[in-house]
Motif scaffolding. Sequence first.
Motif, PDB file in Angstrom:
ATOM      1  N   GLU A 548       0.802  -1.212   0.000  1.00 25.64           N
ATOM      2  CA  GLU A 548       0.000   0.000   0.000  1.00 25.64           C
ATOM      3  C   GLU A 548       0.843   1.274   0.000  1.00 25.64           C
ATOM      4  N   THR A 549       2.108   1.160   0.366  1.00 27.14           N
ATOM      5  CA  THR A 549       2.986   2.349   0.433  1.00 27.14           C
ATOM      6  C   THR A 549       3.818   2.559  -0.828  1.00 27.14           C
ATOM      7  N   LEU A 550       3.705   1.656  -1.798  1.00 31.06           N
ATOM      8  CA  LEU A 550       4.548   1.735  -2.991  1.00 31.06           C
ATOM      9  C   LEU A 550       4.283   3.027  -3.765  1.00 31.06           C
ATOM     10  N   GLN A 572      -1.745   4.449  -5.601  1.00 33.27           N
ATOM     11  CA  GLN A 572      -0.723   4.930  -4.687  1.00 33.27           C
ATOM     12  C   GLN A 572       0.608   5.158  -5.386  1.00 33.27           C
ATOM     13  N   ILE A 573       0.778   4.615  -6.595  1.00 34.65           N
ATOM     14  CA  ILE A 573       2.022   4.789  -7.346  1.00 34.65           C
ATOM     15  C   ILE A 573       2.074   6.199  -7.923  1.00 34.65           C
ATOM     16  N   LYS A 574       3.137   6.922  -7.627  1.00 33.41           N
ATOM     17  CA  LYS A 574       3.308   8.290  -8.105  1.00 33.41           C
ATOM     18  C   LYS A 574       4.290   8.381  -9.271  1.00 33.41           C
ATOM     19  N   SER A 575       5.124   7.358  -9.409  1.00 32.60           N
ATOM     20  CA  SER A 575       6.092   7.344 -10.513  1.00 32.60           C
ATOM     21  C   SER A 575       6.164   5.929 -11.077  1.00 32.60           C
ATOM     22  N   LEU A 576       5.675   5.765 -12.308  1.00 33.07           N
ATOM     23  CA  LEU A 576       5.644   4.460 -12.973  1.00 33.07           C
ATOM     24  C   LEU A 576       6.411   4.569 -14.286  1.00 33.07           C
TER      25      LEU A 576
END
Length: 608
Positions: A548-550, A572-576
């Motif tokens: 959940e923190t990724l 929750q992903i801010k940079s992919l």
Amino acid sequence: MSRVPPRRRAQSRTKTGAVSPPQETGTDISMALIKSARKSGQLALQNRGFTELPSVVCNLNNLSEQEVKSIDVTLDRASQDDWWTQMPLSKLFLGSNRLTTLPPEIAQLEHLTILELQDNNISKLPQQMESLSNLIRLNLSHNKMTELPDCLCHLKDLRVLALHHNEIKSVSDNINSLLSLDDLDLSHNKLKELPDAFTFLSRTKKINLANNCLEALPADMDSMIQLVLLDLSNNCLTKLPEAIGRCGHLEQLVARHNRLETLPPFSRENHLKELSVSFNAIKEFNVGHCEALVMLKILDLRSNKLASLPEEIANLQSLERLDIGNNELKILPNSLGALNHINSLLVEGNPLRSIRQDILRRGTVYLMKYLRDRLKESPMQQKIRKSRGGDGQELVDSVDRFTLKSSKTLDFSNKALSTLDEKVIDMACEDKINQLVLTRNIFVTVPDTLERLAQQLTELDFSFNKLTSIPPFLSQAKHLQYMNLQSNQLSDLPPELSCLENIRELNISQNRFSKIPDCVYGWKRFEILLASDNSLTSIDVENLAKIETLATLDLRNNSISQVPPELGNLIQIKSLQLDGNLFRNPRPAILAKSTQDILAYLRDRIPS
């Protein structure tokens, strides 16, 4: 003090023969303004809507018949308006009108030193302009000039010539006659070339040629011996003449947004303080540049094609701002850490592999500290590295214990180590170090001696070694937050590491992983997973959803054949980062967008 010469101006007469008052002032120029101009020597007529210059302006220095007669009156009746108290017109401001040209009578204003004509519709000038021999400043910006006319080249005292924002396509060959010109602005025009005579402007200090169509410059630029600033931005230049590097007084060279592939050599006598060549195709900033440009304070190399920087960049000891963002740099020379005056170091947009992302994100101060910590070793440390580590006592002796105790970091980078002696571990345990950096050595396995240290570690860096496996005893590193295993020969991590719940960042880029290690899915505080340049074939969305923190997921340059649409639910992903894989969808145009856009695209393709 100059006075208006008592010249007679013809006056119109009424039918009775009486002299009428001047009528050529027009409704927009009051007699009070004329009188004020004669007293001050200045006339401001900006934004009056003039389509032509009222004749009274050109005749302002000429006396009317009534004023000539006043010469014969007694001095006892002296008035503030008497001719001998008047000043010749020296400053004329005609900006923001609708003038298309100037009358030939402008030549009568021979005392003019400043003439402001900006923001009009002027396309041509009368040849009589050459008579304004006292002109020091001429502003013709924001007009419709198509050439720099020859009449201006006779103004030998002209110091400032502003011609920016016109439609100028050519410059007179006689421009070299402007012997006193200090500041020339020809920016925002349509120049494709300059005459060779341009380089004879030997006294000119500032030249702005930005936003033209220049494809080349005259070869003899070093003839401009007083040149201090040269702006060539937004042109079509593919190279700069070598002579520019010999302009001894040049302090600012700006050539952003061109097509440059190389930089000219610079003489060691140069005084360059700013070199801004961003948005070009420059492939090299070489040792010669580093040795010559020692006075640089600003170096802007953003958005070029630099693949490396020489260690000699440390010669630029005056450097305060360095922008090398958006190039092709994979490593930064540690010698950058020796630049003590740097207050802005911009490196984003490079495929850097040797520096952790969290350090890069923290900005200049932390990045410079990182580089300073990795400067060249002392002679003792070099001896140890060359001997591939020597015995443990030599390693211990090479460490500054005071620094070790305060930083809690033991850094044995680049020493050709394959083992860690017990004496080293004893020292590390005694000084309670919690950060161990062993990058760029020749470790094939993690030394068993490290088990004693595991419980106190918060950071572990084994990047750029030859590790083929990680031992299960690292599961004892309960406080470990950061682990860098980049550029090894690993294909998996032991399942025992799943208990490392404090880990926030893992770097396994440039290894041999065919899948994301199962152990990471149990890490409760895990934020950053860097797994580019492996052999990953799939994305396990179901397990990734458990983290959940990724916030950062880097899966570039793998063998992923399909991107599950359900990945879009991991908001929750801010940079992919997914580019460089085998899948065809999402297309590169989608991958170039923001992470939020990519996730939204994937969510839209989840079967209903």
